[in-house]
Design a protein around this motif. Structure first.
Motif, mmCIF file in Angstrom:
data_model
loop_
_atom_site.group_PDB
_atom_site.id
_atom_site.type_symbol
_atom_site.label_atom_id
_atom_site.label_comp_id
_atom_site.label_asym_id
_atom_site.label_seq_id
_atom_site.Cartn_x
_atom_site.Cartn_y
_atom_site.Cartn_z
ATOM 1 N N GLU A 184 0.827 -1.206 0.000
ATOM 2 C CA GLU A 184 0.000 0.000 0.000
ATOM 3 C C GLU A 184 0.859 1.253 0.000
ATOM 4 O OE1 GLU A 184 -2.769 -0.139 3.186
ATOM 5 O OE2 GLU A 184 -3.816 -1.930 2.425
ATOM 6 N N THR A 185 2.005 1.182 0.663
ATOM 7 C CA THR A 185 2.979 2.274 0.651
ATOM 8 C C THR A 185 4.350 1.688 0.400
ATOM 9 O OG1 THR A 185 3.464 2.159 3.017
ATOM 10 C CG2 THR A 185 1.631 3.578 2.338
ATOM 11 N N MET A 186 5.267 2.524 -0.045
ATOM 12 C CA MET A 186 6.643 2.098 -0.246
ATOM 13 C C MET A 186 7.539 2.669 0.858
ATOM 14 S SD MET A 186 7.548 0.093 -2.686
ATOM 15 C CE MET A 186 6.412 -0.841 -3.724
ATOM 16 N N PRO A 187 8.511 1.905 1.304
ATOM 17 C CA PRO A 187 9.479 2.476 2.241
ATOM 18 C C PRO A 187 10.399 3.448 1.501
ATOM 19 C CG PRO A 187 10.202 0.306 1.552
ATOM 20 C CD PRO A 187 8.836 0.520 0.929
ATOM 21 N N GLU A 188 11.226 4.122 2.237
ATOM 22 C CA GLU A 188 12.217 4.999 1.621
ATOM 23 C C GLU A 188 13.386 4.188 1.066
ATOM 24 O OE1 GLU A 188 11.263 8.574 4.817
ATOM 25 O OE2 GLU A 188 13.032 7.293 5.060
ATOM 26 N N ALA A 189 13.568 2.977 1.599
ATOM 27 C CA ALA A 189 14.676 2.127 1.154
ATOM 28 C C ALA A 189 14.368 0.670 1.461
ATOM 29 C CB ALA A 189 15.976 2.536 1.848
ATOM 30 N N PHE A 190 14.974 -0.229 0.683
ATOM 31 C CA PHE A 190 14.904 -1.671 0.924
ATOM 32 C C PHE A 190 16.317 -2.208 1.162
ATOM 33 C CE2 PHE A 190 10.799 -1.894 -1.538
ATOM 34 C CZ PHE A 190 10.053 -2.545 -0.565
ATOM 35 N N ILE A 191 16.477 -3.041 2.201
ATOM 36 C CA ILE A 191 17.640 -3.918 2.309
ATOM 37 C C ILE A 191 17.267 -5.192 1.563
ATOM 38 C CG2 ILE A 191 19.190 -5.169 3.847
ATOM 39 C CD1 ILE A 191 19.357 -2.159 4.206
ATOM 40 N N CYS A 192 18.081 -5.612 0.596
ATOM 41 C CA CYS A 192 17.769 -6.775 -0.237
ATOM 42 C C CYS A 192 18.678 -7.952 0.141
ATOM 43 C CB CYS A 192 17.954 -6.433 -1.714
ATOM 44 S SG CYS A 192 17.004 -4.979 -2.247
ATOM 45 N N THR A 193 18.176 -9.150 -0.055
ATOM 46 C CA THR A 193 18.927 -10.342 0.341
ATOM 47 C C THR A 193 20.248 -10.478 -0.405
ATOM 48 O OG1 THR A 193 17.508 -11.576 -1.194
ATOM 49 C CG2 THR A 193 16.988 -11.716 1.170
ATOM 50 N N ASN A 194 20.319 -9.979 -1.627
ATOM 51 C CA ASN A 194 21.595 -9.938 -2.356
ATOM 52 C C ASN A 194 21.470 -8.965 -3.527
ATOM 53 O OD1 ASN A 194 20.159 -11.378 -4.313
ATOM 54 N ND2 ASN A 194 21.214 -13.312 -3.935
ATOM 55 N N ASP A 237 13.052 7.715 -5.379
ATOM 56 C CA ASP A 237 11.886 7.357 -4.562
ATOM 57 C C ASP A 237 12.206 6.263 -3.543
ATOM 58 O OD1 ASP A 237 10.171 9.156 -5.880
ATOM 59 O OD2 ASP A 237 9.808 7.718 -7.490
ATOM 60 N N VAL A 238 12.946 5.264 -3.975
ATOM 61 C CA VAL A 238 13.286 4.131 -3.110
ATOM 62 C C VAL A 238 14.762 3.786 -3.303
ATOM 63 C CG1 VAL A 238 12.752 1.755 -2.452
ATOM 64 C CG2 VAL A 238 10.942 3.212 -3.384
ATOM 65 N N ALA A 239 15.512 3.770 -2.218
ATOM 66 C CA ALA A 239 16.918 3.371 -2.269
ATOM 67 C C ALA A 239 17.024 1.856 -2.085
ATOM 68 C CB ALA A 239 17.716 4.083 -1.185
ATOM 69 N N LEU A 240 18.121 1.279 -2.575
ATOM 70 C CA LEU A 240 18.329 -0.169 -2.477
ATOM 71 C C LEU A 240 19.744 -0.473 -1.999
ATOM 72 C CD1 LEU A 240 16.727 -1.282 -5.881
ATOM 73 C CD2 LEU A 240 15.687 -1.474 -3.612
ATOM 74 N N VAL A 241 19.853 -1.428 -1.090
ATOM 75 C CA VAL A 241 21.147 -1.944 -0.652
ATOM 76 C C VAL A 241 21.122 -3.457 -0.801
ATOM 77 C CG1 VAL A 241 22.818 -2.143 1.230
ATOM 78 C CG2 VAL A 241 21.446 -0.061 1.006
ATOM 79 N N GLY A 242 22.130 -4.016 -1.467
ATOM 80 C CA GLY A 242 22.210 -5.460 -1.646
ATOM 81 C C GLY A 242 23.323 -6.079 -0.820
ATOM 82 N N PHE A 243 23.615 -7.336 -1.112
ATOM 83 C CA PHE A 243 24.715 -8.071 -0.490
ATOM 84 C C PHE A 243 25.516 -8.774 -1.591
ATOM 85 C CE2 PHE A 243 22.535 -7.492 3.452
ATOM 86 C CZ PHE A 243 23.423 -7.799 4.484
ATOM 87 N N ASP A 244 26.771 -8.973 -1.380
ATOM 88 C CA ASP A 244 27.716 -9.758 -2.185
ATOM 89 C C ASP A 244 28.648 -8.894 -3.028
ATOM 90 O OD1 ASP A 244 26.550 -12.022 -1.147
ATOM 91 O OD2 ASP A 244 25.323 -12.428 -2.911
#
Length: 344
Positions: free
Chosen positions: A235-245, A266-273
């Motif tokens: 319904e809403t988006m966060p400001e950022a997502f921590i992603c599994t990779n 609009d939405v920041a992303l942080v991954g892993f690896d």
């Protein structure tokens, strides 16, 4: 009838590992013990079997899914291969399903391929991993952990990685931080999720259940239509997502862009690896670097020490991680922060 290391061990009254070390003239075996083993091996006709005294192969055991994953696990595979060659070992790959046999049969299989030690790569059913561990050959597991199996495991510090990821976003003004990916896919994914949850508590940030997007298939976690639908239900988006990779971050970015959101606007992303593909993405993915090459080197070195010393230690080794900044995270100010609502 083929003579095995187990046959020699039973006659000698020592372990299979000790027999293996003695036949390879390793210094950790007492001279008296070595001479006794060599005499028994000669009597049984062991030396007439071509190649048995030269066990210079490392076996890499993984699931078919991991072996097909060119994104990360194949990269890990290549690093292990390269490090093994530096220490004059060859590498042979075994699909985990082929190891779902009796330990004695599995031991014969490894012996026939001159396998001196085993690396289990990634999550594997513990029942099968236990059979590998019981075959009398030194074993190390990497990228996973087992609840009941006593083997040495090596993995990156995913909990610290989660703290780093949330801390990086927090320092740039982000407060509404979600999580993207199915934690049940692997040990690494679950630890990253746990790191995220712990970090949110550490920074005093509330976790919005609607921003924890885990509705992906446990096995086929990169199913784009399912991920697209899961994000669409928010319904809403966060400001950022921590992603599994990084792979999840890139697929998530594709779905967000298709739904009219910009990254990182609009939405920041942080991954892993910190993968090559993540660096090539536009924008490049900010990522927790698990230092794949260093993990591979640590695995091979530890396994070779077990092979040479004739004994293994059941321990969990956690290797450090760092943050590699890309362009998928910007800056946000509290006064301009907005909760992105969908038009109903």
């Amino acid at each position: 009838m083929r003579v095995t290391l187990k046959d020699i061990a039973q006659r000698s009254g020592v372990s299979v590992n000790t027999v293996s070390l003695a036949l390879r003239n390793m210094p950790s075996v007492k001279q008296e013990t070595r001479e006794n083993i060599l005499q028994i091996a000669e009597e049984l006709g062991y030396f007439g079997q071509k190649g048995k005294a030269e066990m210079r192969n490392i076996g890499l055991v993984s699931t078919g899914e991991r072996l097909r994953d060119s994104y990360f696990y194949m990269s890990f595979h290549q690093h292990i291969l390269s490090t093994a060659h530096e220490y004059n070992y060859n590498l042979m790959v075994f699909n985990g399903t082929s190891c779902d046999v009796a330990p004695d049969e599995l031991r014969r299989k490894f012996e026939s391929n001159s396998i001196a030690g085993i690396i289990i790569l990634g999550d594997m059913e513990e029942r099968i991993a236990a059979k590998v561990a019981r075959c009398g050959i030194p074993v190390i597991a990497t990228g996973t952990r087992y609840d009941n199996l006593q083997v040495c495991t090596i993995i990156e510090d995913n909990l610290k990685g989660g703290l780093m990821a949330v801390g990086h976003l927090y320092g740039r003004g982000y407060r509404k931080i979600g999580f993207l990916g199915n934690p049940n896919h692997s040990t690494g994914f679950m630890e990253r999720y746990e790191g995220y949850m712990g970090a949110m508590m550490h920074y005093g940030l509330p976790v919005n259940p609607g921003h924890v997007v885990t509705d992906m298939d446990q096995v086929h976690v990169y199913d784009y239509p399912r991920l697209f639908a899961a994000l669409q239900r928010c319904e809403t988006m966060p400001e950022a997502f921590i992603c599994t990779n990084d792979n999840m971050a890139m697929i998530g970015m594709k779905a967000l862009l298709a739904q009219g959101f910009s990254v990182p606007g609009d939405v920041a992303l942080v991954g892993f690896d910190n993968t090559v593909m993540g660096k090539m993405a536009i924008p490049a993915i900010t990522s927790v670097d698990v230092h794949c090459a260093a993990q591979a080197e640590a695995c091979v070195k530890k396994l070779i020490s077990f092979i040479q010393n004739g004994e293994t230690i059941s321990e969990r080794i956690v290797l450090p991680v760092t943050l590699a900044e890309g362009e998928s995270v910007g800056f946000i100010h509290a006064e301009s922060s907005k909760n992105l609502e969908r038009a109903l």
